[in-house]
Design a protein around this motif. Structure first.
Motif, PDB file in Angstrom:
ATOM      1  N   ASP A  42       0.825  -1.211   0.000  1.00 12.46           N
ATOM      2  CA  ASP A  42       0.000   0.000   0.000  1.00 12.46           C
ATOM      3  C   ASP A  42       0.858   1.259   0.000  1.00 12.46           C
ATOM      4  OD1 ASP A  42      -2.342  -1.450  -0.046  1.00 12.46           O
ATOM      5  OD2 ASP A  42      -2.588  -1.426   2.121  1.00 12.46           O
ATOM      6  N   ILE A  43       1.983   1.210   0.705  1.00 11.78           N
ATOM      7  CA  ILE A  43       2.868   2.375   0.767  1.00 11.78           C
ATOM      8  C   ILE A  43       3.401   2.714  -0.619  1.00 11.78           C
ATOM      9  CG2 ILE A  43       5.049   3.255   1.688  1.00 11.78           C
ATOM     10  CD1 ILE A  43       4.475   1.479   4.189  1.00 11.78           C
ATOM     11  N   VAL A  88       3.777   6.258   7.815  1.00 13.47           N
ATOM     12  CA  VAL A  88       4.914   6.215   6.888  1.00 13.47           C
ATOM     13  C   VAL A  88       4.717   7.227   5.762  1.00 13.47           C
ATOM     14  CG1 VAL A  88       6.121   4.792   5.178  1.00 13.47           C
ATOM     15  CG2 VAL A  88       5.587   3.844   7.430  1.00 13.47           C
ATOM     16  N   ILE A  89       3.522   7.257   5.177  1.00 11.82           N
ATOM     17  CA  ILE A  89       3.261   8.185   4.081  1.00 11.82           C
ATOM     18  C   ILE A  89       3.360   9.636   4.567  1.00 11.82           C
ATOM     19  CG2 ILE A  89       1.496   8.997   2.457  1.00 11.82           C
ATOM     20  CD1 ILE A  89       0.656   5.968   2.245  1.00 11.82           C
ATOM     21  N   LYS A  92      -2.930   2.484  10.393  1.00 16.21           N
ATOM     22  CA  LYS A  92      -2.176   3.554  11.057  1.00 16.21           C
ATOM     23  C   LYS A  92      -0.711   3.561  10.637  1.00 16.21           C
ATOM     24  CE  LYS A  92      -5.045   3.812  15.196  1.00 16.21           C
ATOM     25  NZ  LYS A  92      -5.108   3.600  16.635  1.00 16.21           N
ATOM     26  N   THR A  93      -0.148   2.380  10.414  1.00 21.01           N
ATOM     27  CA  THR A  93       1.269   2.297  10.048  1.00 21.01           C
ATOM     28  C   THR A  93       1.511   2.928   8.681  1.00 21.01           C
ATOM     29  OG1 THR A  93       1.536   0.284  11.350  1.00 21.01           O
ATOM     30  CG2 THR A  93       3.215   0.735   9.697  1.00 21.01           C
TER      31      THR A  93
END
Length: 135
Positions: free
Chosen positions: A2-3, A16-17, A11-12
């Protein structure tokens, strides 16, 4: 994955984004990348595709690191009283040795619900006055 698409899925990924958008240094633990656990049993093409996504996020400036690397970096920076606000790990079992390593890194340790913390590991956290949070 996804990143690499800029997609918030939890939430992670949102954190990160957000960090990338604000030009922050981002490190992801290699052990926490789920597909690595299946290297020997999964479809080779699928595994290669997942590795491509890891390469994409690395090109964005995200460092995929080991716990040993983080421990080394933080021990170097300890002379400047550097401390993480909290440390999260996805390990299912926290032994004495793991507790010894991570208790030095942060006063707050975030663990998954159901994680087993051995009695000796609990002693380490109590001695170092670490706060354990289960999510």
């Amino acid at each position: 994955m996804d990143i690499s698409f800029g997609k918030y899925s939890n939430k992670t990924t949102k954190c990160v984004i957000y960090g990338l958008l604000n030009d922050k240094n981002i490190m992801i633990l290699k052990d926490n990348i789920e597909f690595n656990k299946y290297k020997d049993v999964c479809n080779k093409n699928f595994y290669d595709m997942m590795n491509d996504y890891v390469s994409k996020i690395s090109k964005l400036g995200i460092n995929v690191v080991t716990e040993k690397y983080i421990t080394k970096v933080l021990s170097i920076n300890n002379s400047a009283n550097f401390e993480l606000k909290s440390l999260s790990t996805h390990k299912k079992l926290i032994t004495f040795e793991i507790a010894e390593d991570i208790s030095k890194l942060s006063s707050e340790i975030v663990l998954k619900k159901g994680c087993i913390v051995t009695p000796l590991a609990k002693d380490v956290f109590a001695e170092k006055k670490n706060k354990l949070i289960f999510i």
